[in-house]
Scaffold this motif. Structure first.
Motif, PDB file in Angstrom:
ATOM      1  N   ILE A   1       3.436 -18.480  10.204  1.00  0.00           N
ATOM      2  CA  ILE A   1       4.731 -19.123  10.472  1.00  0.00           C
ATOM      3  C   ILE A   1       5.770 -18.124  10.966  1.00  0.00           C
ATOM      4  CG2 ILE A   1       4.363 -20.911   8.721  1.00  0.00           C
ATOM      5  CD1 ILE A   1       6.650 -19.216   7.153  1.00  0.00           C
ATOM      6  N   CYS A   2       6.862 -18.675  11.467  1.00  0.00           N
ATOM      7  CA  CYS A   2       7.999 -17.874  11.924  1.00  0.00           C
ATOM      8  C   CYS A   2       9.265 -18.655  11.613  1.00  0.00           C
ATOM      9  CB  CYS A   2       7.896 -17.651  13.427  1.00  0.00           C
ATOM     10  SG  CYS A   2       9.338 -16.829  14.125  1.00  0.00           S
TER      11      CYS A   2
ATOM     12  N   ILE B   1      -6.383  -8.603   3.886  1.00  0.00           N
ATOM     13  CA  ILE B   1      -5.687  -9.372   2.833  1.00  0.00           C
ATOM     14  C   ILE B   1      -6.309 -10.764   2.681  1.00  0.00           C
ATOM     15  CG2 ILE B   1      -3.476 -10.477   2.253  1.00  0.00           C
ATOM     16  CD1 ILE B   1      -2.103  -7.922   3.367  1.00  0.00           C
TER      17      ILE B   1
ATOM     18  N   ARG C   1      20.385  -3.092   7.635  1.00  0.00           N
ATOM     19  CA  ARG C   1      19.614  -3.876   6.665  1.00  0.00           C
ATOM     20  C   ARG C   1      18.821  -3.027   5.670  1.00  0.00           C
ATOM     21  NH1 ARG C   1      16.004  -7.492   9.497  1.00  0.00           N
ATOM     22  NH2 ARG C   1      14.226  -6.156   9.063  1.00  0.00           N
TER      23      ARG C   1
ATOM     24  N   ASN D   1       0.826  -1.211   0.000  1.00  0.00           N
ATOM     25  CA  ASN D   1       0.000   0.000   0.000  1.00  0.00           C
ATOM     26  C   ASN D   1       0.860   1.262   0.000  1.00  0.00           C
ATOM     27  OD1 ASN D   1       0.846   0.028   2.633  1.00  0.00           O
ATOM     28  ND2 ASN D   1      -1.196   0.023   3.554  1.00  0.00           N
TER      29      ASN D   1
ATOM     30  N   SER E   1       4.011 -10.419   4.180  1.00  0.00           N
ATOM     31  CA  SER E   1       5.255  -9.836   4.696  1.00  0.00           C
ATOM     32  C   SER E   1       5.073  -8.351   4.953  1.00  0.00           C
ATOM     33  CB  SER E   1       6.386 -10.078   3.685  1.00  0.00           C
ATOM     34  OG  SER E   1       7.612  -9.620   4.208  1.00  0.00           O
ATOM     35  N   ILE E   2       3.956  -7.988   5.586  1.00  0.00           N
ATOM     36  CA  ILE E   2       3.702  -6.557   5.794  1.00  0.00           C
ATOM     37  C   ILE E   2       4.151  -6.109   7.193  1.00  0.00           C
ATOM     38  CG2 ILE E   2       1.745  -6.567   4.183  1.00  0.00           C
ATOM     39  CD1 ILE E   2      -0.125  -6.321   6.634  1.00  0.00           C
ATOM     40  N   ARG E   3       4.441  -4.842   7.277  1.00  0.00           N
ATOM     41  CA  ARG E   3       4.761  -4.229   8.581  1.00  0.00           C
ATOM     42  C   ARG E   3       3.877  -2.996   8.694  1.00  0.00           C
ATOM     43  NH1 ARG E   3       8.777  -4.570  12.075  1.00  0.00           N
ATOM     44  NH2 ARG E   3      10.291  -5.634  10.734  1.00  0.00           N
TER      45      ARG E   3
ATOM     46  N   HIS F   1      16.078 -17.273   5.328  1.00  0.00           N
ATOM     47  CA  HIS F   1      14.693 -16.986   5.729  1.00  0.00           C
ATOM     48  C   HIS F   1      13.748 -17.319   4.573  1.00  0.00           C
ATOM     49  CE1 HIS F   1      11.254 -14.610   7.236  1.00  0.00           C
ATOM     50  NE2 HIS F   1      11.250 -13.986   6.077  1.00  0.00           N
TER      51      HIS F   1
ATOM     52  N   TYR G   1       2.066  -3.690  18.139  1.00  0.00           N
ATOM     53  CA  TYR G   1       2.276  -4.091  16.738  1.00  0.00           C
ATOM     54  C   TYR G   1       1.214  -5.121  16.326  1.00  0.00           C
ATOM     55  CZ  TYR G   1       5.198  -5.834  12.762  1.00  0.00           C
ATOM     56  OH  TYR G   1       5.698  -6.227  11.553  1.00  0.00           O
TER      57      TYR G   1
ATOM     58  N   ASN H   1       4.408 -10.061  11.595  1.00  0.00           N
ATOM     59  CA  ASN H   1       4.262 -10.073  13.052  1.00  0.00           C
ATOM     60  C   ASN H   1       3.168  -9.119  13.521  1.00  0.00           C
ATOM     61  OD1 ASN H   1       6.151 -11.944  14.193  1.00  0.00           O
ATOM     62  ND2 ASN H   1       7.773 -10.715  13.244  1.00  0.00           N
TER      63      ASN H   1
ATOM     64  N   ARG I   1       7.635   3.139  -1.917  1.00  0.00           N
ATOM     65  CA  ARG I   1       8.573   2.192  -1.320  1.00  0.00           C
ATOM     66  C   ARG I   1       8.661   0.919  -2.173  1.00  0.00           C
ATOM     67  NH1 ARG I   1      10.754   1.184   4.039  1.00  0.00           N
ATOM     68  NH2 ARG I   1      11.258  -1.002   4.256  1.00  0.00           N
TER      69      ARG I   1
ATOM     70  N   TYR J   1       3.895 -14.369   7.506  1.00  0.00           N
ATOM     71  CA  TYR J   1       4.942 -14.228   8.519  1.00  0.00           C
ATOM     72  C   TYR J   1       5.019 -12.779   8.994  1.00  0.00           C
ATOM     73  CZ  TYR J   1       7.202 -13.829   3.931  1.00  0.00           C
ATOM     74  OH  TYR J   1       7.480 -13.518   2.627  1.00  0.00           O
TER      75      TYR J   1
HETATM   76  P1  NAD Z   1       9.369  -3.567   5.906  1.00  0.00           P
HETATM   77  O1  NAD Z   1       8.838  -2.404   6.671  1.00  0.00           O
HETATM   78  O2  NAD Z   1      10.678  -3.451   5.240  1.00  0.00           O
HETATM   79  O3  NAD Z   1       8.304  -3.955   4.787  1.00  0.00           O
HETATM   80  C1  NAD Z   1       6.966  -4.120   5.045  1.00  0.00           C
HETATM   81  C2  NAD Z   1       6.149  -3.578   3.877  1.00  0.00           C
HETATM   82  O4  NAD Z   1       4.764  -3.747   4.216  1.00  0.00           O
HETATM   83  C3  NAD Z   1       6.344  -2.080   3.586  1.00  0.00           C
HETATM   84  O5  NAD Z   1       6.738  -1.890   2.255  1.00  0.00           O
HETATM   85  C4  NAD Z   1       4.977  -1.484   3.882  1.00  0.00           C
HETATM   86  O6  NAD Z   1       4.649  -0.408   3.021  1.00  0.00           O
HETATM   87  C5  NAD Z   1       4.062  -2.662   3.660  1.00  0.00           C
HETATM   88  N1  NAD Z   1       2.754  -2.540   4.310  1.00  0.00           N
HETATM   89  C6  NAD Z   1       2.468  -2.059   5.538  1.00  0.00           C
HETATM   90  N2  NAD Z   1       1.154  -2.149   5.773  1.00  0.00           N
HETATM   91  C7  NAD Z   1       0.589  -2.703   4.684  1.00  0.00           C
HETATM   92  C8  NAD Z   1      -0.736  -3.041   4.324  1.00  0.00           C
HETATM   93  N3  NAD Z   1      -1.754  -2.829   5.166  1.00  0.00           N
HETATM   94  N4  NAD Z   1      -0.957  -3.590   3.110  1.00  0.00           N
HETATM   95  C9  NAD Z   1       0.059  -3.803   2.260  1.00  0.00           C
HETATM   96  N5  NAD Z   1       1.342  -3.502   2.537  1.00  0.00           N
HETATM   97  C10 NAD Z   1       1.605  -2.954   3.733  1.00  0.00           C
HETATM   98  O7  NAD Z   1       9.320  -4.795   6.897  1.00  0.00           O
HETATM   99  P2  NAD Z   1      10.336  -6.018   7.050  1.00  0.00           P
HETATM  100  O8  NAD Z   1      11.319  -5.672   8.093  1.00  0.00           O
HETATM  101  O9  NAD Z   1      10.819  -6.462   5.747  1.00  0.00           O
HETATM  102  O10 NAD Z   1       9.375  -7.112   7.677  1.00  0.00           O
HETATM  103  C11 NAD Z   1       8.231  -7.608   7.012  1.00  0.00           C
HETATM  104  C12 NAD Z   1       7.423  -8.476   7.938  1.00  0.00           C
HETATM  105  O11 NAD Z   1       8.067  -9.702   8.166  1.00  0.00           O
HETATM  106  C13 NAD Z   1       7.218  -7.864   9.314  1.00  0.00           C
HETATM  107  O12 NAD Z   1       5.904  -8.164   9.748  1.00  0.00           O
HETATM  108  C14 NAD Z   1       8.220  -8.568  10.169  1.00  0.00           C
HETATM  109  O13 NAD Z   1       7.858  -8.523  11.529  1.00  0.00           O
HETATM  110  C15 NAD Z   1       8.142  -9.927   9.574  1.00  0.00           C
HETATM  111  N6  NAD Z   1       9.220 -10.866   9.836  1.00  0.00           N
HETATM  112  C16 NAD Z   1       8.835 -12.111  10.090  1.00  0.00           C
HETATM  113  C17 NAD Z   1       9.747 -13.089  10.276  1.00  0.00           C
HETATM  114  C18 NAD Z   1       9.227 -14.475  10.537  1.00  0.00           C
HETATM  115  O14 NAD Z   1       9.855 -15.437  10.270  1.00  0.00           O
HETATM  116  N7  NAD Z   1       8.016 -14.615  11.027  1.00  0.00           N
HETATM  117  C19 NAD Z   1      11.106 -12.815  10.219  1.00  0.00           C
HETATM  118  C20 NAD Z   1      11.495 -11.527   9.943  1.00  0.00           C
HETATM  119  C21 NAD Z   1      10.530 -10.561   9.736  1.00  0.00           C
END
Ligand code: NAD
Ligand code: LMR
Length: 446
Positions: free
Chosen positions: A171-172, A132, A296, A43, A87-89, A324, A121, A150, A47, A148
Motif C-alpha cells: 500500500i501507499c 520478511i 523529520r 536489523n 516499514s523498512i528502508r 499516515h 531503492y 518503498n 537505531r 508500505y
Molecule cells: P527510516 O530509515 O527512518 O526507518 C527504516 C528502518 O528500517 C530503519 O530503522 C532501518 O534500520 C530498518 N531496516 C532497513 N533494512 C532492514 C531490514 N532488512 N530488516 C529490518 N529492518 C530494516 O525510514 P522511514 O523514512 O521511516 O521510512 C520507512 C519506510 O516507509 C520506507 O520504505 C519509506 O519509503 C516508506 N514510506 C512509505 C509510505 C507509504 O505510504 N507507502 C509513506 C512514507 C514512507
C-alpha cells in the motif's frame, strides 16, 4: 467471541521515523482495533533502541494492557503475530542520499521512488521484503503483511512473481493524503468523506471521479477550479507545517493538471512530466534526504531522547498528527473485521484497468476484507495515461528481471527506458556509479 479478539502486531523497521506516530495511532484506535501485543523488529539494534525505549514509556503510560517489546531476532519478532507492518528502508538514509545525488551528477532527476534512484531503492528492497515474508509464513502462517516499504511498485511486482500466494498487501498513503487535501478544498474533513475512481501505478496515478460520499455530489468541478489555480496547495492553517519541498510539490500539481486536464494527478507525476524543471530546481548537494535529516529524522530522534530522559511521554509531538498511521490502522481494521471498505492497493491488474496487461501491477481502489483485497474495475485508461503507464511499468518489470537474472543489461534498460533519463549513455553512467555503493544490497549484476 470473535469480536473480543485482540490482535498482535509487529512493526518491521521498528527504527523508522514513522514508528512513534504509528504507536500513538494504534493506541488511539484501541476501541476499534484492540491489541494484545505490539513488537518492533529491525536489523539495526542501536537505531531501534532509541525509538523502542521512548515507545516503551508511551505504552506503559497509555496502554499498559498491551504487551510491548522490541527485538532484532526474527523468530521472536514474527512468532505469534496477526499483522506485520512493513516499514523498512534498506540502506537507510545514507543510501537514499546516493539514490538522489548520483543521478543529479548527470543532470537527471534524483528522487526517492522515481527515476534511477527509485529503481535502485526498489532493487535493494526486494530481497529484504521477501526475507520478511518468509519469516512471517514460517512463524505465523495466518498473518497478513501490510507493506508500505518503498519502492512499492517494484516490491509489488517482485511479490507477484516470487511469492504470488503470500498474504502481503502493498500500500501507499499518497492517494489518501491527496484525498484529504481534496476533502479540505471542498469543505469536508478527510479522505473518508470522498468516494473516488482512481487508477494508475504507484506514485503514478489519476483520479477520474471524486464525489462527496454522503450526498453523491460530483466534486470534480470544484477540484478542477482549485487545482488549475493552486495545485493541491491549500495554505492557511492546513499548510502551516508543510515542509518546503512538499509545498512546492503541491503547487506544482497545477502544471501537471494543465498537461492532462481529463483527470486529477498524483503529485509524483511531476518527476515524469517535468524532469528538466525538477533537475533545474534541485540542489545536487542538498536534497530531500538532507531536509529529512534536518527536520523529520532530527525531530523524531530528539523527541524520543527527550521522552527517555524525562521518563514520561506527556505532551509528546505525535498526539496531533498521525494521518499516515491512521490509514494503516484503517486497513488492519478492514481485514480483521471483514468490512470490505474501499482503499487502495498495488496488485496484479487482472482487468482492473481494462486496457492494461493483466499481469502488470497497478494501483487501484480495492475492497479490503478477511480475504485480502479485491480490485475494482476502473474502466479504460486514457490514451496518454496508458502510454505513460506502459513505459513506467516496463521499467518496474525490468528491475525485477535484473534481480531474478542478475542482469546488468536489464537494469541498464530499465534506466534507459525511464521517462526521467534522456539517453542510454547517461543511464549507463548512473548505473555504473550506483553498482559499487549498492554492493551490500544488490545481487551482482553481470
Ligand atoms: P527510516 O530509515 O527512518 O526507518 C527504516 C528502518 O528500517 C530503519 O530503522 C532501518 O534500520 C530498518 N531496516 C532497513 N533494512 C532492514 C531490514 N532488512 N530488516 C529490518 N529492518 C530494516 O525510514 P522511514 O523514512 O521511516 O521510512 C520507512 C519506510 O516507509 C520506507 O520504505 C519509506 O519509503 C516508506 N514510506 C512509505 C509510505 C507509504 O505510504 N507507502 C509513506 C512514507 C514512507
Ligand atoms: C518520506 O517521507 O520519506 C517519503 O514519504 C517521501 C518524502 O520525501 O517525504
Amino acid at each position: 467471541s470473535a469480536t473480543d479478539k485482540r490482535y498482535s502486531v509487529v512493526i518491521a523497521g521498528g527504527g523508522s521515523t514513522f514508528t512513534p506516530g504509528f504507536v500513538l495511532s494504534l493506541i488511539a484506535n484501541e476501541d476499534r482495533f484492540p491489541l494484545r501485543k505490539l513488537k518492533f523488529y529491525d536489523n539495526d539494534e542501536e537505531r531501534q533502541k532509541k525509538i523502542g525505549d521512548a515507545c516503551a514509556i508511551i505504552m506503559k503510560e497509555r496502554a499498559p494492557q498491551i504487551e510491548f517489546s522490541y527485538t532484532t531476532d526474527p523468530e521472536e519478532a514474527f512468532t505469534d503475530v496477526d499483522f506485520v507492518m512493513g516499514s523498512i528502508r534498506v540502506g537507510k538514509y545514507h543510501m537514499r542520499e546516493l539514490d538522489e545525488k548520483i543521478p543529479l551528477r548527470y543532470g537527471v532527476n534524483g528522487q526517492e521512488t522515481t527515476g534511477p534512484g527509485g529503481m535502485a531503492y526498489g532493487l535493494r528492497s526486494i530481497p529484504a521484503i521477501i526475507e520478511i515474508i518468509d519469516w512471517m509464513e514460517k512463524y505465523s502462517p495466518n498473518a497478513w503483511m501490510i507493506n508500505y516499504s518503498n519502492t512499492i511498485a517494484i516490491v509489488a511486482e517482485a511479490c507477484r512473481r516470487l511469492r504470488p500466494h503470500a498474504k502481503v498487501i502493498n500500500i501507499c498513503d499518497m492517494p489518501v493524503a491527496l484525498m484529504t487535501r481534496m476533502a479540505q478544498i471542498c469543505g469536508l474533513n478527510d479522505y473518508h468523506d470522498l468516494d473516488v475512481n482512481y487508477y494508475g501505478l504507484n506514485h503514478f496515478g489519476w483520479w477520474k471521479e471524486v464525489r462527496d460520499k454522503k450526498t453523491g455530489q460530483d466534486l470534480m468541478p470544484k477540484l478542477r477550479d482549485h487545482i488549475a489555480q493552486n495545485g493541491y496547495w491549500i495554505g492557511g492553517q492546513f499548510d502551516q507545517e508543510t515542509e518546503k519541498s512538499w509545498a512546492e510539490t503541491y503547487k506544482k500539481a497545477k502544471d501537471c493538471y494543465a498537461l492532462d486536464p481529463e483527470a486529477l494527478p498524483n503529485t509524483y507525476l511531476q518527476y515524469y512530466y517535468f524532469p528538466q524543471y525538477e533537475v533545474a530546481n534541485a540542489d545536487p548537494h542538498h536534497t530531500r534526504t538532507d531536509e529529512i535529516r534536518e527536520y523529520r529524522q532530527k525531530i523524531v530522534f530528539d523527541e524520543c531522547a527527550r521522552i527517555v530522559q524525562a521518563g514520561t511521554a506527556k505532551g509528546n509531538i505525535w498526539e496531533a498528527s498521525i494521518e499516515h498511521s491512521n490509514y494503516i490502522v484503517d486497513i488492519c481494521h478492514a481485514i480483521a473485521y471483514n468490512t470490505h471498505e474501499k482503499f487502495f492497493a498495488n496488485i496484479p491488474n487482472n482487468g482492473a484497468i481494462a486496457n492494461i496487461d493483466p499481469d502488470s501491477v497497478v494501483e487501484v481502489p480495492c475492497w479490503f476484507g478477511a480475504d485480502g483485497v479485491q480490485p475494482m474495475a476502473t474502466g479504460n485508461a486514457g490514451e496518454f495515461e496508458r502510454g505513460m503507464m506502459m513505459e513506467q511499468q516496463t521499467c518496474e518489470k525490468l528491475v525485477v528481471d535484473a534481480y531474478e537474472q542478475h542482469s546488468y543489461n536489464k537494469m541498464w534498460q530499465a534506466f534507459a527506458l525511464n521517462k526521467t533519463v534522456p539517453d542510454a549513455a547517461i543511464a549507463k553512467k548512473i548505473l555504473d556509479d550506483m553498482i559499487p555503493v549498492n554492493k551490500p544490497y544488490w545481487p551482482e549484476l553481470k
